[in-house]
Design a protein around this motif. Structure first.
Motif, PDB file in Angstrom:
ATOM      1  N   GLU A 119      43.206  24.714  38.568  1.00  0.00           N
ATOM      2  CA  GLU A 119      42.945  25.597  37.424  1.00  0.00           C
ATOM      3  C   GLU A 119      41.442  25.827  37.323  1.00  0.00           C
ATOM      4  O   GLU A 119      40.677  24.903  37.044  1.00  0.00           O
ATOM      5  N   LEU A 120      41.047  27.052  37.553  1.00  0.00           N
ATOM      6  CA  LEU A 120      39.630  27.413  37.587  1.00  0.00           C
ATOM      7  C   LEU A 120      39.244  28.104  36.276  1.00  0.00           C
ATOM      8  O   LEU A 120      39.847  29.115  35.889  1.00  0.00           O
ATOM      9  N   HIS A 121      38.243  27.553  35.615  1.00  0.00           N
ATOM     10  CA  HIS A 121      37.706  28.127  34.381  1.00  0.00           C
ATOM     11  C   HIS A 121      36.303  28.660  34.668  1.00  0.00           C
ATOM     12  O   HIS A 121      35.415  27.889  35.084  1.00  0.00           O
ATOM     13  N   VAL A 122      36.101  29.949  34.453  1.00  0.00           N
ATOM     14  CA  VAL A 122      34.785  30.564  34.658  1.00  0.00           C
ATOM     15  C   VAL A 122      34.523  31.551  33.524  1.00  0.00           C
ATOM     16  O   VAL A 122      35.454  31.957  32.799  1.00  0.00           O
ATOM     17  N   VAL A 123      33.270  31.924  33.375  1.00  0.00           N
ATOM     18  CA  VAL A 123      32.945  32.921  32.355  1.00  0.00           C
ATOM     19  C   VAL A 123      33.466  34.279  32.806  1.00  0.00           C
ATOM     20  O   VAL A 123      33.572  34.570  33.992  1.00  0.00           O
ATOM     21  N   GLY A 124      33.826  35.090  31.834  1.00  0.00           N
ATOM     22  CA  GLY A 124      34.299  36.430  32.143  1.00  0.00           C
ATOM     23  C   GLY A 124      33.210  37.462  31.947  1.00  0.00           C
ATOM     24  O   GLY A 124      32.026  37.175  32.070  1.00  0.00           O
ATOM     25  N   GLY A 125      33.606  38.651  31.660  1.00  0.00           N
ATOM     26  CA  GLY A 125      32.650  39.733  31.472  1.00  0.00           C
ATOM     27  C   GLY A 125      33.300  41.069  31.755  1.00  0.00           C
ATOM     28  O   GLY A 125      34.465  41.155  32.170  1.00  0.00           O
ATOM     29  N   GLN A 145      43.989  39.074  32.368  1.00  0.00           N
ATOM     30  CA  GLN A 145      44.773  39.629  31.273  1.00  0.00           C
ATOM     31  C   GLN A 145      44.527  41.116  31.068  1.00  0.00           C
ATOM     32  O   GLN A 145      45.325  41.786  30.434  1.00  0.00           O
ATOM     33  N   LYS A 146      43.435  41.640  31.631  1.00  0.00           N
ATOM     34  CA  LYS A 146      43.065  43.029  31.352  1.00  0.00           C
ATOM     35  C   LYS A 146      42.406  43.603  32.588  1.00  0.00           C
ATOM     36  O   LYS A 146      41.606  42.936  33.254  1.00  0.00           O
ATOM     37  N   ILE A 147      42.718  44.847  32.918  1.00  0.00           N
ATOM     38  CA  ILE A 147      42.218  45.437  34.152  1.00  0.00           C
ATOM     39  C   ILE A 147      40.727  45.681  34.112  1.00  0.00           C
ATOM     40  O   ILE A 147      40.089  45.793  35.155  1.00  0.00           O
ATOM     41  N   ILE A 174      42.205  30.959  36.058  1.00  0.00           N
ATOM     42  CA  ILE A 174      43.059  31.273  37.210  1.00  0.00           C
ATOM     43  C   ILE A 174      43.765  29.992  37.626  1.00  0.00           C
ATOM     44  O   ILE A 174      43.130  28.946  37.799  1.00  0.00           O
ATOM     45  N   THR A 175      45.061  30.073  37.814  1.00  0.00           N
ATOM     46  CA  THR A 175      45.870  28.899  38.155  1.00  0.00           C
ATOM     47  C   THR A 175      46.600  29.127  39.474  1.00  0.00           C
ATOM     48  O   THR A 175      47.152  30.213  39.706  1.00  0.00           O
ATOM     49  N   VAL A 176      46.602  28.104  40.309  1.00  0.00           N
ATOM     50  CA  VAL A 176      47.311  28.143  41.583  1.00  0.00           C
ATOM     51  C   VAL A 176      48.144  26.870  41.712  1.00  0.00           C
ATOM     52  O   VAL A 176      47.671  25.772  41.374  1.00  0.00           O
ATOM     53  N   GLY A 177      49.393  27.017  42.182  1.00  0.00           N
ATOM     54  CA  GLY A 177      50.250  25.866  42.467  1.00  0.00           C
ATOM     55  C   GLY A 177      50.570  25.802  43.950  1.00  0.00           C
ATOM     56  O   GLY A 177      50.974  26.808  44.547  1.00  0.00           O
ATOM     57  N   VAL A 178      50.385  24.630  44.548  1.00  0.00           N
ATOM     58  CA  VAL A 178      50.627  24.431  45.973  1.00  0.00           C
ATOM     59  C   VAL A 178      51.649  23.310  46.142  1.00  0.00           C
ATOM     60  O   VAL A 178      51.465  22.213  45.612  1.00  0.00           O
ATOM     61  N   ASN A 179      52.707  23.607  46.891  1.00  0.00           N
ATOM     62  CA  ASN A 179      53.771  22.629  47.132  1.00  0.00           C
ATOM     63  C   ASN A 179      53.589  22.004  48.511  1.00  0.00           C
ATOM     64  O   ASN A 179      53.415  22.710  49.502  1.00  0.00           O
TER      65      ASN A 179
END
Length: 571
Positions: free
Chosen positions: A276-282, A376-378, A385-390
């Motif tokens: 789970e990646l947390h970054v600033v938006g803009g 959430q918005k174009i 951003i979330t990624v799941g890896v099995n």
């Protein structure tokens, strides 16, 4: 095609975390190093066990007629018509109406198998789990446990099916429907075999028979088999059951004059890794060089560029299986027979890798990026951003190794952008492992302040299971029953250990017995569509499975001393 078919018979070994074969990764252009084998395994087969000495009607007489087929179709249809779907987000039993079909499963079983419900003790575990006990006359003998699960996977779009997925349509040969194979085939087969045995009022087993039917195997089985296992451990103790048989394996596959029966004697490990990646938006009109999705894409590319190394473990199930094939089908694939005879395990591994891409996963940890979400918005850069890896973990690897690799490769990307990594916080075993691993010191090179954090965590982890024996008295009865049930003229039936790439309810039963086998007694080509559209089973193949279950119970109940060289007490 012969090579394809032969390699499809391969299984994988277990033995805990082991050093990797000294080789480069697949696709590098270098071949794994070969090394000789000193295995003394010769693949001698146990005798076929005919249970007719007990005086009961033969399985062939009971389950081969047109009448018995029609009866079995009706039995199977009744179960397949119940939409007992296990959804990943199912809530509490008393709050989520999606559990209601499981009550219908119980009603169908009671109506379809009245003799079992009259003569067996039924306990409902954690509401929907079913445990049937047919008490044996000799309490000194360990019980056997036959398992199946009541639940099925969801249907994505019923309109894509040839016949509605819960109509259980029978076309005269195939029975169509979700769960017709996975796993109501086993459930119907086991219950039908036991119904026939108990229909004789004078028959009572010497050995206790347990039937355990979970209800959330497709959702990891914690509420079903997990709860059943807790009760069984309290009642019988650890290693208190002689043998456990559940679904799985590769059924039966023919090769020349031999028919290979392929029960899984081991399951690969399992772990889901979440990033789970947390970054600033803009505003998107003035984007950073990489949005959070772009950064996560680099991490994904890094992971996929570093697959795990395939390995055949000496004297493990896959090695033994290939030795069996070199003995009983030596001319099918001469190159394979040559490699087996030379003890060239590295060459055998490369043969599998070169043959077809998916065969490598019998001997290699798999890595699949299955879930990604973000944005959430174009016109706004994403902030989370979330990624799941099995991962399905091969025995030469471990969950800790997978965790370390994910963190290492992810950090090699995000550290360049000044993004902090919080990996597996609170997992003491991981951080103890990490302290021994080589750490890389990476400096940020980005002019942009992402003010970011990457959080990495794991869920649903289980290491590769222990390997069940493929010799000794329990195996001899199990394999001997296979050899009797599926015997054919001028041919050899060869039971051989196999791998389980997925997981079954047996993950919850491992403390109950070292003899855990995962095998659906059906031939290749007799079923289609597992976990996808048009799931179906050829009822002729289903009938063979019923005959096997019927004879298996009889053989474990028989006085075998002198016939196979041991007394029932050894079981």
């Amino acid at each position: 095609m012969a090579l394809m078919k032969l390699l499809l018979l391969a299984g994988v070994a277990v033995g805990g975390v082991a050093a990797l074969v000294p080789s480069s990764l697949p696709g590098s252009g270098q071949r794994p190093l070969s090394f000789g084998s000193k295995s003394s395994f010769t693949c001698d087969l146990p005798p076929a066990l005919d249970p007719s000495r007990d005086g009961l009607p033969s399985a062939t007489d009971l389950f081969s007629s047109k009448k018995s087929l029609n009866r079995q179709v009706e039995r199977h249809q009744a179960l397949v018509r119940v939409p007992s779907i296990c959804y990943d987000d199912l809530g509490p039993f008393d709050e989520d109406d999606r559990w209601l079909p499981f009550y219908n499963v119980h009603d169908v079983l009671e109506e379809t198998y009245p003799i079992v419900h009259k003569r067996a003790k039924l306990e409902k575990i954690n509401t929907f789990g079913l445990l049937y006990t047919i008490e044996g006359s000799n309490s000194a003998l360990k019980p056997i446990l036959l398992a199946a699960h009541q639940d099925v996977v969801p249907v994505a779009d019923a309109a894509t099916w040839t016949y509605p997925p819960f109509d259980a349509y029978f076309d005269g040969e195939w029975l169509w429907g979700r769960g017709s194979m996975d796993d109501k085939d086993s459930l119907t087969g086991i219950m039908s075999a036991v119904e026939e045995l108990l229909s004789d009022p004078d028959w009572k087993p010497t050995r206790t028979i347990l039937l355990a039917f979970g209800f959330d195997e497709e959702c990891s089985g914690y509420r079903g088999a997990g709860a059943i296992s807790e009760l069984l451990v309290k009642r019988y103790g650890e290693n208190g059951i002689a043998m456990i048989l559940d679904e799985g394996g590769l059924g039966l596959l023919d090769l020349g004059d031999a028919l290979y029966a392929l029960p899984a004697v081991y399951e690969k490990g399992l772990v889901d890794i979440w990033l789970e990646l947390h970054v600033v938006g803009g505003h998107s009109s003035t984007p950073f060089p990489h949005t959070g999705i772009g950064l996560m894409s680099q991490i994904i590319n890094k992971l996929e560029a570093n697959p795990y190394t395939p390995k055949i473990i000496e004297d493990g199930p896959i090695h033994r299986h290939l030795q069996c094939q070199a003995r009983y089908s030596p001319k099918a694939v001469p190159k394979l027979t040559e490699l087996v005879n030379n003890g060239d395990l590295g060459g055998l591994a490369q043969l599998m890798v070169d043959a077809r891409y998916d065969l490598r996963y019998l001997i290699q940890t798999s890595q699949a990026v299955d879930i990604i979400s973000g944005g959430q918005k174009i016109n706004a850069m994403p902030e989370v951003i979330t990624v799941g890896v099995n991962y399905r973990v091969a025995p030469q690897d471990s969950i800790l190794q997978v965790q370390h690799n994910v963190a290492k490769y992810a950090e090699s990307i995000v550290s360049e952008y000044g993004i902090k990594v919080r990996a597996f916080e609170g997992d003491d075993s991981y951080h103890g492992y990490l302290a021994k691993a080589d750490a890389e010191s990476l400096q940020a090179r980005s002019d942009v302040d992402y003010n970011g954090t990457l959080v990495i965590r794991k869920t649903d982890g289980s290491n590769p299971t222990p390997m069940s024996p493929t010799d000794g008295p329990v195996w001899d009865v199990f394999a001997g029953t296979i050899r009797h049930t599926f015997a054919f003229k001028d041919g050899t039936v060869v039971p051989a250990g196999q791998t389980m790439n997925g997981n079954t309810d047996t993950r919850h039963y491992l403390s109950l017995s070292p003899h855990v086998y995962r095998w659906s007694p059906i031939r290749a080509g007799e079923y289609e569509g597992l976990h996808t559209i048009d799931e179906r089973i050829r009822m002729k193949g289903h009938m063979e499975g019923v005959r096997f279950y019927y004879d298996l119970v009889r053989n474990f109940n028989a006085e075998l001393d002198g016939e196979v060289g041991y007394a029932p007490s050894e079981l």
